[in-house]
Scaffold this active site. Sequence first.
Site, PDB file in Angstrom:
ATOM      1  N   LYS A 106     -70.008  73.415   6.315  1.00 36.09           N
ATOM      2  CA  LYS A 106     -69.070  74.543   6.325  1.00 36.09           C
ATOM      3  C   LYS A 106     -69.757  75.720   5.628  1.00 36.09           C
ATOM      4  O   LYS A 106     -70.540  75.528   4.694  1.00 36.09           O
ATOM      5  CB  LYS A 106     -67.783  74.161   5.583  1.00 36.09           C
ATOM      6  CG  LYS A 106     -66.811  75.308   5.272  1.00 36.09           C
ATOM      7  CD  LYS A 106     -66.183  75.936   6.511  1.00 36.09           C
ATOM      8  CE  LYS A 106     -65.262  77.116   6.148  1.00 36.09           C
ATOM      9  NZ  LYS A 106     -64.811  77.850   7.358  1.00 36.09           N
ATOM     10  N   CYS A 138     -69.528  87.243   7.990  1.00 33.32           N
ATOM     11  CA  CYS A 138     -69.108  87.344   6.600  1.00 33.32           C
ATOM     12  C   CYS A 138     -68.584  88.744   6.314  1.00 33.32           C
ATOM     13  O   CYS A 138     -69.034  89.729   6.899  1.00 33.32           O
ATOM     14  CB  CYS A 138     -70.268  87.006   5.667  1.00 33.32           C
ATOM     15  SG  CYS A 138     -71.747  87.986   5.971  1.00 33.32           S
TER      16      CYS A 138
HETATM   17  O1  YRO Z   1     -61.587  81.408   8.606  1.00 34.09           O
HETATM   18  C1  YRO Z   1     -62.731  80.932   8.474  1.00 34.09           C
HETATM   19  O2  YRO Z   1     -63.088  80.249   7.483  1.00 34.09           O
HETATM   20  C2  YRO Z   1     -63.668  81.183   9.602  1.00 34.09           C
HETATM   21  N1  YRO Z   1     -63.209  80.890  10.855  1.00 34.09           N
HETATM   22  C3  YRO Z   1     -63.993  81.111  11.972  1.00 34.09           C
HETATM   23  O3  YRO Z   1     -63.551  80.874  13.116  1.00 34.09           O
HETATM   24  N2  YRO Z   1     -65.233  81.624  11.816  1.00 34.09           N
HETATM   25  C4  YRO Z   1     -65.733  81.930  10.565  1.00 34.09           C
HETATM   26  O4  YRO Z   1     -66.884  82.391  10.514  1.00 34.09           O
HETATM   27  C5  YRO Z   1     -64.935  81.711   9.401  1.00 34.09           C
HETATM   28  C6  YRO Z   1     -65.469  82.080   8.051  1.00 34.09           C
HETATM   29  C7  YRO Z   1     -65.723  83.570   7.858  1.00 34.09           C
HETATM   30  C8  YRO Z   1     -64.519  84.475   7.812  1.00 34.09           C
HETATM   31  C9  YRO Z   1     -63.939  84.636   9.195  1.00 34.09           C
HETATM   32  C10 YRO Z   1     -63.432  83.996   6.869  1.00 34.09           C
HETATM   33  C11 YRO Z   1     -64.990  85.845   7.353  1.00 34.09           C
END
Ligand code: YRO
Length: 315
Positions: free
Chosen positions: A48, A132
């Site tokens: 993750k 990010c």
């Molecule tokens: O919500 C998340 O942790 C998430 N979900 C996704 O589908 N793609 C991601 O890259 C992430 C982590 C990064 C962010 C969207 C929270 C900025």
Amino acid sequence: MTPDISLATIIADTDLPCCIYNASGPRCSTEEELHAIGESVAGAILSKSATLQKREGNEKPRYADTPWGSINSMGLPNEGYEYYAAFAAQASQYDKPYFMSVSGMSLDENVKIISDLENYEGIAGIELNLSCPNVPGKPQTGYDFEQSRHTLEAVFAVTTKPLGVKLPPYFDIPHFQMMADVLNDFPIAFVTCINSVGNGLVVDPATEGVLIKPKQGFGGIGGDFVKPTALANVRQFYTLLNKNVSIIGCGGIKSGQDAFEHILCGASAVQIGTRFMQEGTPCFERIVSELTEIMQKKNYRNIEAFKGKLKDYQS
Ligand code: YRO
């Protein structure tokens, strides 16, 4: 598995026994989940996305299945990068590489995390998540080409490890070229296309409401609907990037046929997100056997035999 057919591949100068593994996000946040990927037929283990500090993430429900895939607004729940860096020592028991996804909350955080990862062995490569957050009120890094360049300059200055990027989907032809022009100026090991299609909204007509609690229901879309967008991004970057950059396909893969299509477009490996969330580690075995069967019928003994060889329309 059929003995004369190999799904092996090479990413970041590292051998993967199988070109199919997990996407960063689903079921890869705890040691137990990472061990389960290690014990499966997946060809690599990917963590993750990690931040400097542990994060609880958004309020639940923050993920929902739909008839065609998923929507999520997890908010980057994770144990903090040191937890995933420490897992590298345990990952060495498996005959497959361990990759770490990094998604600092700022450029400084990415630099701090990536420079500290120099102190750890057993990390085959870093997948830097360019979705990010960057400057509040500005687009995510991957949609800001100048900021993407600035980020890559800063992180390549502090790492000796193979580093690749996880890209958001692009939808406009000039945007593919603009991002490729940035990436081609750096010693990128791999590019993973695509992250979820951002800020979709799923409505339930029965409740007359949304499916997830954070962000008034808005969230990243994965699954069937994103496959054409994922294939387009794989194909574009396969065509535009320096030839030593491996493309990793991610988006809408739930069967051997989907994996086959991604590889035809130029993917050297494929990651499973939504379907891995829904089905767990058995999805890897199933997709491996489905892809192997397709290759057997077509007389392909390895993925190099058809990788990138997508044909133009012929009447
Ligand atoms: O919500 C998340 O942790 C998430 N979900 C996704 O589908 N793609 C991601 O890259 C992430 C982590 C990064 C962010 C969207 C929270 C900025």
